[in-house]
Motif scaffolding. Structure first.
Motif, PDB file in Angstrom:
ATOM      1  N   ALA A 276       0.832  -1.206   0.000  1.00 21.58           N
ATOM      2  CA  ALA A 276       0.000   0.000   0.000  1.00 21.58           C
ATOM      3  C   ALA A 276       0.865   1.253   0.000  1.00 21.58           C
ATOM      4  O   ALA A 276       0.576   2.232  -0.705  1.00 21.58           O
ATOM      5  CB  ALA A 276      -0.927  -0.009   1.216  1.00 21.58           C
ATOM      6  N   LEU A 277       1.957   1.243   0.786  1.00 22.09           N
ATOM      7  CA  LEU A 277       2.861   2.397   0.805  1.00 22.09           C
ATOM      8  C   LEU A 277       3.494   2.588  -0.572  1.00 22.09           C
ATOM      9  O   LEU A 277       3.630   3.722  -1.047  1.00 22.09           O
ATOM     10  CB  LEU A 277       3.941   2.199   1.873  1.00 22.09           C
ATOM     11  CG  LEU A 277       4.980   3.313   1.994  1.00 22.09           C
ATOM     12  CD1 LEU A 277       4.326   4.661   2.300  1.00 22.09           C
ATOM     13  CD2 LEU A 277       6.029   2.976   3.060  1.00 22.09           C
TER      14      LEU A 277
ATOM     15  N   PRO B 294      -5.207  -2.379   3.733  1.00 22.25           N
ATOM     16  CA  PRO B 294      -4.945  -0.982   3.350  1.00 22.25           C
ATOM     17  C   PRO B 294      -5.195  -0.717   1.869  1.00 22.25           C
ATOM     18  O   PRO B 294      -5.489   0.415   1.487  1.00 22.25           O
ATOM     19  CB  PRO B 294      -3.472  -0.788   3.713  1.00 22.25           C
ATOM     20  CG  PRO B 294      -2.890  -2.161   3.701  1.00 22.25           C
ATOM     21  CD  PRO B 294      -3.984  -3.051   4.206  1.00 22.25           C
ATOM     22  N   ARG B 295      -5.102  -1.736   1.029  1.00 26.55           N
ATOM     23  CA  ARG B 295      -5.345  -1.525  -0.399  1.00 26.55           C
ATOM     24  C   ARG B 295      -6.818  -1.258  -0.671  1.00 26.55           C
ATOM     25  O   ARG B 295      -7.164  -0.491  -1.577  1.00 26.55           O
ATOM     26  CB  ARG B 295      -4.842  -2.740  -1.186  1.00 26.55           C
ATOM     27  CG  ARG B 295      -3.310  -2.858  -1.159  1.00 26.55           C
ATOM     28  CD  ARG B 295      -2.835  -4.231  -1.546  1.00 26.55           C
ATOM     29  NE  ARG B 295      -3.252  -5.238  -0.571  1.00 26.55           N
ATOM     30  CZ  ARG B 295      -2.858  -6.520  -0.603  1.00 26.55           C
ATOM     31  NH1 ARG B 295      -2.020  -6.921  -1.554  1.00 26.55           N
ATOM     32  NH2 ARG B 295      -3.279  -7.377   0.293  1.00 26.55           N
ATOM     33  N   GLU B 296      -7.680  -1.850   0.136  1.00 27.77           N
ATOM     34  CA  GLU B 296      -9.106  -1.558   0.007  1.00 27.77           C
ATOM     35  C   GLU B 296      -9.406  -0.136   0.476  1.00 27.77           C
ATOM     36  O   GLU B 296     -10.261   0.551  -0.084  1.00 27.77           O
ATOM     37  CB  GLU B 296      -9.916  -2.573   0.799  1.00 27.77           C
ATOM     38  CG  GLU B 296      -9.811  -3.994   0.258  1.00 27.77           C
ATOM     39  CD  GLU B 296     -10.594  -4.999   1.092  1.00 27.77           C
ATOM     40  OE1 GLU B 296     -11.312  -4.558   2.021  1.00 27.77           O
ATOM     41  OE2 GLU B 296     -10.492  -6.213   0.826  1.00 27.77           O
ATOM     42  N   VAL B 297      -8.697   0.290   1.516  1.00 28.82           N
ATOM     43  CA  VAL B 297      -8.853   1.674   1.991  1.00 28.82           C
ATOM     44  C   VAL B 297      -8.436   2.643   0.891  1.00 28.82           C
ATOM     45  O   VAL B 297      -9.116   3.647   0.623  1.00 28.82           O
ATOM     46  CB  VAL B 297      -8.025   1.901   3.271  1.00 28.82           C
ATOM     47  CG1 VAL B 297      -8.109   3.366   3.719  1.00 28.82           C
ATOM     48  CG2 VAL B 297      -8.488   0.975   4.398  1.00 28.82           C
TER      49      VAL B 297
ATOM     50  N   PRO C  55      -4.855   4.843   4.550  1.00 27.07           N
ATOM     51  CA  PRO C  55      -4.655   3.778   5.542  1.00 27.07           C
ATOM     52  C   PRO C  55      -3.676   4.203   6.630  1.00 27.07           C
ATOM     53  O   PRO C  55      -2.805   5.049   6.396  1.00 27.07           O
ATOM     54  CB  PRO C  55      -4.074   2.638   4.707  1.00 27.07           C
ATOM     55  CG  PRO C  55      -3.342   3.323   3.607  1.00 27.07           C
ATOM     56  CD  PRO C  55      -4.125   4.576   3.299  1.00 27.07           C
ATOM     57  N   ASP C  56      -3.823   3.599   7.814  1.00 26.77           N
ATOM     58  CA  ASP C  56      -2.899   3.964   8.901  1.00 26.77           C
ATOM     59  C   ASP C  56      -1.640   3.089   8.918  1.00 26.77           C
ATOM     60  O   ASP C  56      -0.683   3.396   9.623  1.00 26.77           O
ATOM     61  CB  ASP C  56      -3.595   3.902  10.257  1.00 26.77           C
ATOM     62  CG  ASP C  56      -4.080   2.498  10.627  1.00 26.77           C
ATOM     63  OD1 ASP C  56      -3.812   1.544   9.873  1.00 26.77           O
ATOM     64  OD2 ASP C  56      -4.727   2.363  11.674  1.00 26.77           O
ATOM     65  N   LEU C  57      -1.614   2.001   8.104  1.00 29.18           N
ATOM     66  CA  LEU C  57      -0.447   1.110   8.012  1.00 29.18           C
ATOM     67  C   LEU C  57       0.041   0.703   9.401  1.00 29.18           C
ATOM     68  O   LEU C  57       1.222   0.769   9.738  1.00 29.18           O
ATOM     69  CB  LEU C  57       0.695   1.765   7.217  1.00 29.18           C
ATOM     70  CG  LEU C  57       0.356   2.277   5.816  1.00 29.18           C
ATOM     71  CD1 LEU C  57       1.632   2.725   5.105  1.00 29.18           C
ATOM     72  CD2 LEU C  57      -0.382   1.239   4.995  1.00 29.18           C
ATOM     73  N   ARG C  58      -0.909   0.235  10.198  1.00 28.75           N
ATOM     74  CA  ARG C  58      -0.616  -0.040  11.605  1.00 28.75           C
ATOM     75  C   ARG C  58       0.433  -1.134  11.780  1.00 28.75           C
ATOM     76  O   ARG C  58       1.324  -1.036  12.636  1.00 28.75           O
ATOM     77  CB  ARG C  58      -1.903  -0.423  12.320  1.00 28.75           C
ATOM     78  CG  ARG C  58      -1.739  -0.558  13.817  1.00 28.75           C
ATOM     79  CD  ARG C  58      -3.070  -0.842  14.474  1.00 28.75           C
ATOM     80  NE  ARG C  58      -2.900  -1.017  15.893  1.00 28.75           N
ATOM     81  CZ  ARG C  58      -3.639  -1.843  16.620  1.00 28.75           C
ATOM     82  NH1 ARG C  58      -4.603  -2.533  16.036  1.00 28.75           N
ATOM     83  NH2 ARG C  58      -3.448  -1.955  17.912  1.00 28.75           N
ATOM     84  N   ALA C  59       0.321  -2.206  10.987  1.00 26.95           N
ATOM     85  CA  ALA C  59       1.290  -3.300  11.129  1.00 26.95           C
ATOM     86  C   ALA C  59       2.706  -2.808  10.832  1.00 26.95           C
ATOM     87  O   ALA C  59       3.658  -3.151  11.537  1.00 26.95           O
ATOM     88  CB  ALA C  59       0.907  -4.449  10.204  1.00 26.95           C
ATOM     89  N   LEU C  60       2.851  -1.997   9.800  1.00 25.05           N
ATOM     90  CA  LEU C  60       4.170  -1.464   9.446  1.00 25.05           C
ATOM     91  C   LEU C  60       4.719  -0.586  10.562  1.00 25.05           C
ATOM     92  O   LEU C  60       5.899  -0.663  10.916  1.00 25.05           O
ATOM     93  CB  LEU C  60       4.079  -0.677   8.141  1.00 25.05           C
ATOM     94  CG  LEU C  60       5.389  -0.076   7.626  1.00 25.05           C
ATOM     95  CD1 LEU C  60       6.390  -1.164   7.292  1.00 25.05           C
ATOM     96  CD2 LEU C  60       5.132   0.812   6.414  1.00 25.05           C
ATOM     97  N   ARG C  61       3.865   0.241  11.126  1.00 27.34           N
ATOM     98  CA  ARG C  61       4.328   1.142  12.193  1.00 27.34           C
ATOM     99  C   ARG C  61       4.701   0.366  13.455  1.00 27.34           C
ATOM    100  O   ARG C  61       5.670   0.709  14.140  1.00 27.34           O
ATOM    101  CB  ARG C  61       3.255   2.190  12.498  1.00 27.34           C
ATOM    102  CG  ARG C  61       3.101   3.212  11.369  1.00 27.34           C
ATOM    103  CD  ARG C  61       2.184   4.360  11.740  1.00 27.34           C
ATOM    104  NE  ARG C  61       0.804   3.943  11.908  1.00 27.34           N
ATOM    105  CZ  ARG C  61       0.170   3.874  13.076  1.00 27.34           C
ATOM    106  NH1 ARG C  61       0.812   4.209  14.187  1.00 27.34           N
ATOM    107  NH2 ARG C  61      -1.084   3.498  13.141  1.00 27.34           N
TER     108      ARG C  61
END
Length: 663
Positions: free
Chosen positions: A28-29, A296-299, A306-312
């Protein structure tokens, strides 16, 4: 602020689900970067202010939770230790009076924290490492009672599989093991953030790697840990080694290259922040997990962010000294470079000056040197970083084109002018540029960083024979607090002195840990008595502890040697030394007092005196568990009595003079 809703990656199904979410976040990023959805053309800055809470005697005060309840300020939050606190400062546009505003908000929040701290019997102190910290402060009971820290501690322990081993060599040497992550709580920093565009991330990140060393050389403020003088910025070594998760070195492991989760990096990056995120996901096992939420791709497909929580969450377990960060502000995604190198303190103005120097170089040199990787070897940038951490302004640094400089010459001659130009080009008020970069200039010209002030103060107090090691550390903290409240930058500080205040003097001798000797000479049970007698004679010692692999097993005193001599004389008279070993070599084990009376670190000095009197002994070995850590002898107690008597007589003399004047 740290993500609190996390869990350990102990369930394989949960770990796999988190890894799947992590991969989706990276994709997504990548989509956002390619589509130009990351905010660009804006320079924002931000900071995180960490701080210590100290109590009576300037030791750490584990009162953070109670303080936060009193303060009621959402910008203040917990950190790893219950004696740590963090303030999250507001993002600001780089320009105008941004640095004055930054200093003002630090003053506001440290003021809020200080007022709340006093309500619970504490004070707020800015220091890279608190000089009065002791190993006994680092027990698991002082870990902040929040899920994030408890989960992190268990996860680190699980990945490590054994106790953490810490060894740092500097002017002194520190080697110890610890069974939890609390050594991280010894560090407090002033973390600086710079928002950058996705397309410019790689060259600016590389530039941050290059300029970090000279900025750190001027900013060092952490030279003492657990009473040892180590690196000028010991935080760098401590943080890396306190949570080292790689296996112990063996012949097999020596052939492999394994990177630490705390790292400077191994190479320049070439294209984007994705390189770092992908590298860290590939190299480092998932340590903690969090619920991933919607794909996140659906967002993105809905036109949302997306907040990309897993990545953060995963990124928060990789401790690069310059760390890439993804965030969302007011619905707009952005990237930041987080510089984690700078220490807290010595004052708010010093901290902001350090930030201004770093940020000025980032925007100033970016115009002049758009590709730092073409004018500097990465190995030089990395070597510079560790040289600056070890030696501060005494470091020798290799700069662009392979030119070598003493740190002060590089800063004053090459870098400060470019930092000034950069800040002015960004529209920062000229008065603020002069104010904050002027602090850096005067600090470098004087040579008095926070670290050098600390080391010089300790040397002066020791040379004057003032106080014990503990009271000198307390004097450092007392002076730090007074100067911080006064606000003058560190290059203007006079050296710290042991206080003449009788209350402070008594506080400095309350426990055995504060008066004991830690520079110990010891014997082993199988040493011969002739060796023991020689050592005691050379060192003028009346008592010497006996240890076996660090465990206290006995005490030998000069009286034991006298008794042995007397017995030998009697035997020679009676039976020609019958029963003695043929070689005549009697061992320490045969004459020592096994299982001697002992003290603990928290035993009061008064109790130690009473114990020695009751048992008719002239020394008390001090133990932690069964490990010998120090000794209290009649000499320390006489020194204590002499100091207190001298102070009492001085006070009496002062009162007599006052009575005479009154008459």
């Amino acid at each position: 602020m740290g993500e609190q809703r996390i869990s350990e990656a102990v369930d394989e199904e949960g770990r796999q689900a988190f890894v799947k979410a992590l991969l989706a976040d990276v994709m997504a990023l990548e989509q956002m970067i390619e589509a130009g959805r990351i905010e660009a053309g804006v320079r924002r800055i931000g900071a995180e202010q960490e701080m210590f809470l100290v109590g009576k005697g300037f030791g750490p005060a584990p009162v953070a939770e109670a303080l936060l309840e009193k303060a009621g300020e959402e910008r203040l939050t917990t950190e790893i230790g219950r004696f740590n606190l963090e303030a999250n400062l507001s993002p600001l546009l780089l320009g105008g009076d941004c640095f004055a505003k930054l200093e003002g908000e630090i003053e506001e929040l440290t003021g809020v924290a200080s007022r709340a701290a006093r309500e619970v019997g504490a004070e707020v102190l800015l220091a890279g490492i608190l000089p009065t910290l002791r190993v006994t402060d680092l027990g698991i009971e002082n870990l902040t009672h929040r899920p994030r820290y408890e989960v992190m501690n268990r996860a680190l322990r699980s990945l490590r599989g054994e106790d953490f081993h810490l060894r740092i060599e500097g002017l002194d040497e520190l080697e110890t093991t610890h069974d939890n992550m609390m050594f991280e709580s010894c560090n407090t920093s002033f973390q600086v953030h710079l928002q950058v565009g996705a397309q410019e991330f790689a060259p600016l990140y590389n530039l941050a790697q290059a300029v970090t060393a000279p900025v750190l050389a001027a900013a060092v403020n952490s030279p003492v840990l657990l009473g040892r003088r180590l690196w000028h910025e010991t935080r760098i070594a401590l943080f890396a080694r306190s949570i080292e998760l790689r296996p112990a070195t063996s012949a097999v492991h020596a052939q492999r290259i394994e990177q630490s989760r705390v790292q400077f990096g191994e190479r320049w990056i070439e294209e984007s922040a994705l390189e770092i995120f992908r590298e860290d996901i590939a190299r480092f096992r998932v340590m903690i997990t969090a619920e991933a939420g919607e794909d996140p791709r659906e967002v993105l497909a809905r036109g949302e962010v997306p907040d990309l929580r897993a990545l953060r969450v995963h990124n928060g377990t990789i401790y690069r000294w310059n760390r890439p960060c993804y965030g969302v502000s007011e619905g707009v995604p952005h990237l930041r470079i987080e510089n984690r190198v700078l220490p807290a303190g010595p004052t708010r103005r010093d901290e902001v000056a350090n930030a201004a120097f770093f940020l000025g170089l980032m925007v100033g040199l970016a115009r002049e040197v758009p590709r730092v990787d073409q004018v500097m070897e990465f190995a030089d940038a990395k070597a510079n970083f560790f040289a600056a951490a070890r030696y501060g302004l005494k470091a020798q640094l290799t700069w662009f084109g392979g030119r070598s400089f003493a740190a002060p010459a590089l800063i004053l001659g090459e870098l400060l002018p470019r930092a000034r130009e950069g800040l002015r080009a960004e529209g920062v008020d000229g008065a603020d540029v002069d104010r904050y970069l002027g602090v850096i200039e005067e600090r470098v010209r004087s040579g008095q960083t926070g670290a050098q002030w600390t080391l010089s103060s300790l040397a002066a107090m020791e040379q004057a024979g003032k106080g014990t090691a503990d009271t000198r550390d307390q004097a450092l903290c007392a002076a730090m607090l007074a100067h911080q409240q006064e606000g003058r930058p560190v290059h203007e500080w006079p050296l710290a002195e042991v206080a003449d205040d009788p209350v402070a003097l008594v506080d400095g001798y309350r426990t055995v840990a504060q008066i004991m000797t830690t520079d110990l000479v010891t014997l082993r049970p199988d040493d011969i008595v002739a060796f023991a007698a020689s050592v005691m004679d050379w060192r003028r010692m009346r008592h010497i502890p006996v240890e076996d692999e660090g465990r206290l097993v006995g005490i030998v005193s000069y009286r034991d040697l006298l008794r042995l001599v007397a017995r030998g004389e009697q035997k020679r008279e009676d039976a020609g030394a019958a029963g003695a070993p043929a070689s005549g070599e009697v061992t320490v084990a045969s004459i020592m007092h096994a299982d001697p009376v002992r003290a603990t670190l928290d035993m009061s000095t008064q109790e130690a005196m009473r114990c020695m009197k009751e048992h008719g002994i002239g020394c008390l070995p001090v133990v932690e568990g069964d490990r010998l850590v120090g000794m209290v002898t009649e000499r320390e107690l006489l020194d204590l009595a002499s100091s207190l008597l001298e102070r009492a007589l001085q006070d009496r003399g002062g009162e007599g003079k006052q009575e005479t004047r009154d008459r």
